[in-house]
Design a protein around this motif. Structure first.
Motif, PDB file in Angstrom:
ATOM      1  N   PRO A  40      -0.281   3.463   3.637  1.00 19.24           N
ATOM      2  CA  PRO A  40      -1.175   3.162   2.513  1.00 19.24           C
ATOM      3  C   PRO A  40      -0.858   1.821   1.842  1.00 19.24           C
ATOM      4  O   PRO A  40      -1.769   1.107   1.441  1.00 19.24           O
ATOM      5  CB  PRO A  40      -0.937   4.315   1.543  1.00 19.24           C
ATOM      6  CG  PRO A  40      -0.368   5.412   2.362  1.00 19.24           C
ATOM      7  CD  PRO A  40       0.384   4.752   3.477  1.00 19.24           C
ATOM      8  N   VAL A  41       0.417   1.482   1.781  1.00 14.72           N
ATOM      9  CA  VAL A  41       0.804   0.213   1.159  1.00 14.72           C
ATOM     10  C   VAL A  41       0.291  -0.961   1.995  1.00 14.72           C
ATOM     11  O   VAL A  41      -0.225  -1.945   1.447  1.00 14.72           O
ATOM     12  CB  VAL A  41       2.339   0.134   0.968  1.00 14.72           C
ATOM     13  CG1 VAL A  41       2.770  -1.241   0.507  1.00 14.72           C
ATOM     14  CG2 VAL A  41       2.806   1.200  -0.012  1.00 14.72           C
ATOM     15  N   GLU A  42       0.427  -0.858   3.306  1.00 14.67           N
ATOM     16  CA  GLU A  42      -0.069  -1.921   4.185  1.00 14.67           C
ATOM     17  C   GLU A  42      -1.593  -2.020   4.130  1.00 14.67           C
ATOM     18  O   GLU A  42      -2.147  -3.118   4.098  1.00 14.67           O
ATOM     19  CB  GLU A  42       0.392  -1.690   5.628  1.00 14.67           C
ATOM     20  CG  GLU A  42       1.847  -2.022   5.845  1.00 14.67           C
ATOM     21  CD  GLU A  42       2.158  -3.490   5.593  1.00 14.67           C
ATOM     22  OE1 GLU A  42       1.517  -4.377   6.191  1.00 14.67           O
ATOM     23  OE2 GLU A  42       3.065  -3.751   4.771  1.00 14.67           O
ATOM     24  N   ARG A  43      -2.260  -0.878   4.121  1.00 18.23           N
ATOM     25  CA  ARG A  43      -3.731  -0.895   4.023  1.00 18.23           C
ATOM     26  C   ARG A  43      -4.150  -1.601   2.738  1.00 18.23           C
ATOM     27  O   ARG A  43      -5.034  -2.449   2.734  1.00 18.23           O
ATOM     28  CB  ARG A  43      -4.298   0.523   4.065  1.00 18.23           C
ATOM     29  CG  ARG A  43      -5.817   0.519   3.884  1.00 18.23           C
ATOM     30  CD  ARG A  43      -6.393   1.866   4.094  1.00 18.23           C
ATOM     31  NE  ARG A  43      -6.519   2.021   5.539  1.00 18.23           N
ATOM     32  CZ  ARG A  43      -7.387   2.811   6.127  1.00 18.23           C
ATOM     33  NH1 ARG A  43      -8.185   3.555   5.401  1.00 18.23           N
ATOM     34  NH2 ARG A  43      -7.457   2.895   7.424  1.00 18.23           N
ATOM     35  N   HIS A  44      -3.486  -1.261   1.647  1.00 15.11           N
ATOM     36  CA  HIS A  44      -3.784  -1.892   0.359  1.00 15.11           C
ATOM     37  C   HIS A  44      -3.543  -3.401   0.441  1.00 15.11           C
ATOM     38  O   HIS A  44      -4.361  -4.194  -0.022  1.00 15.11           O
ATOM     39  CB  HIS A  44      -2.925  -1.258  -0.736  1.00 15.11           C
ATOM     40  CG  HIS A  44      -3.164  -1.845  -2.081  1.00 15.11           C
ATOM     41  ND1 HIS A  44      -2.482  -2.953  -2.532  1.00 15.11           N
ATOM     42  CD2 HIS A  44      -4.020  -1.487  -3.062  1.00 15.11           C
ATOM     43  CE1 HIS A  44      -2.909  -3.251  -3.741  1.00 15.11           C
ATOM     44  NE2 HIS A  44      -3.833  -2.374  -4.087  1.00 15.11           N
ATOM     45  N   ALA A  70      -7.511   2.918  -1.694  1.00  8.35           N
ATOM     46  CA  ALA A  70      -6.134   2.570  -1.321  1.00  8.35           C
ATOM     47  C   ALA A  70      -5.269   2.402  -2.570  1.00  8.35           C
ATOM     48  O   ALA A  70      -4.103   2.811  -2.591  1.00  8.35           O
ATOM     49  CB  ALA A  70      -6.121   1.291  -0.482  1.00  8.35           C
ATOM     50  N   SER A  71      -5.833   1.843  -3.611  1.00  5.73           N
ATOM     51  CA  SER A  71      -5.099   1.677  -4.867  1.00  5.73           C
ATOM     52  C   SER A  71      -4.753   3.032  -5.480  1.00  5.73           C
ATOM     53  O   SER A  71      -3.655   3.213  -6.007  1.00  5.73           O
ATOM     54  CB  SER A  71      -5.923   0.852  -5.860  1.00  5.73           C
ATOM     55  OG  SER A  71      -6.175  -0.441  -5.359  1.00  5.73           O
ATOM     56  N   LEU A  72      -5.682   3.972  -5.391  1.00  6.31           N
ATOM     57  CA  LEU A  72      -5.407   5.325  -5.905  1.00  6.31           C
ATOM     58  C   LEU A  72      -4.262   5.974  -5.147  1.00  6.31           C
ATOM     59  O   LEU A  72      -3.385   6.595  -5.746  1.00  6.31           O
ATOM     60  CB  LEU A  72      -6.646   6.209  -5.768  1.00  6.31           C
ATOM     61  CG  LEU A  72      -7.641   6.205  -6.899  1.00  6.31           C
ATOM     62  CD1 LEU A  72      -8.824   7.105  -6.561  1.00  6.31           C
ATOM     63  CD2 LEU A  72      -7.004   6.614  -8.207  1.00  6.31           C
ATOM     64  N   VAL A  73      -4.278   5.833  -3.835  1.00  7.22           N
ATOM     65  CA  VAL A  73      -3.258   6.468  -2.999  1.00  7.22           C
ATOM     66  C   VAL A  73      -1.860   5.973  -3.360  1.00  7.22           C
ATOM     67  O   VAL A  73      -0.908   6.751  -3.357  1.00  7.22           O
ATOM     68  CB  VAL A  73      -3.550   6.234  -1.491  1.00  7.22           C
ATOM     69  CG1 VAL A  73      -2.387   6.656  -0.618  1.00  7.22           C
ATOM     70  CG2 VAL A  73      -4.813   6.988  -1.087  1.00  7.22           C
ATOM     71  N   ILE A  74      -1.746   4.708  -3.701  1.00  5.80           N
ATOM     72  CA  ILE A  74      -0.418   4.182  -4.051  1.00  5.80           C
ATOM     73  C   ILE A  74      -0.212   4.160  -5.570  1.00  5.80           C
ATOM     74  O   ILE A  74       0.666   3.476  -6.081  1.00  5.80           O
ATOM     75  CB  ILE A  74      -0.157   2.803  -3.412  1.00  5.80           C
ATOM     76  CG1 ILE A  74      -1.145   1.754  -3.899  1.00  5.80           C
ATOM     77  CG2 ILE A  74      -0.166   2.913  -1.897  1.00  5.80           C
ATOM     78  CD1 ILE A  74      -0.807   0.333  -3.434  1.00  5.80           C
ATOM     79  N   ASP A  75      -1.036   4.927  -6.275  1.00  7.32           N
ATOM     80  CA  ASP A  75      -0.896   5.181  -7.713  1.00  7.32           C
ATOM     81  C   ASP A  75      -1.052   3.923  -8.579  1.00  7.32           C
ATOM     82  O   ASP A  75      -0.313   3.717  -9.532  1.00  7.32           O
ATOM     83  CB  ASP A  75       0.455   5.867  -8.001  1.00  7.32           C
ATOM     84  CG  ASP A  75       0.410   6.643  -9.309  1.00  7.32           C
ATOM     85  OD1 ASP A  75      -0.679   7.089  -9.704  1.00  7.32           O
ATOM     86  OD2 ASP A  75       1.472   6.779  -9.944  1.00  7.32           O
TER      87      ASP A  75
END
Length: 118
Positions: free
Chosen positions: A28-32, A57-62
């Motif tokens: 998720p961090v890389e996707r973001h 993607a921003s939601l997933v990494i809080d």
């Protein structure tokens, strides 16, 4: 350096390459990261889908405030709002106790696509 050169020479190709990297990323961090770079390459001309996906993607990494900003940009995109973005943005507004804003999102989405929201 290669990315900045590509960004200045061919922003569309840069955006295409970065979105390809983003959608092939499992982290998720890389996707973001790659979606953020793609939006940067777009210079204000990012597609509604990329903005929406970057919001997710921003939601997933809080990164909730960042997510809301991207959902707002996707919702206000010249192509008009889509149902998934309207739902995501309205839910974020409700969580922030911004009920009037959530209702306005639903109103605009319904005007844009009658019968599309449950």
């Amino acid at each position: 350096e290669t990315l900045s050169t590509l960004r200045s020479v061919n922003p569309q190709r840069c955006m295409s390459l970065l979105t390809e990297l983003a959608y092939s990323s499992h982290s998720p961090v890389e996707r973001h990261r790659w979606l953020s770079e793609a939006v940067s390459c777009a210079r204000g001309d990012a597609s509604r889908k990329i903005l929406h996906d970057l919001g997710e993607a921003s939601l997933v990494i809080d990164r909730r405030d960042e997510a809301m900003s991207y959902f707002e940009q996707a919702f206000q995109h010249p192509d008009g709002p889509d149902v998934d973005t309207a739902k995501a943005l309205a839910q974020m507004y409700v969580r922030k106790d911004r009920i009037k804003d959530a209702l306005e999102v639903y109103r605009v989405a319904l005007q844009s696509s009658p019968g599309s929201l449950p």
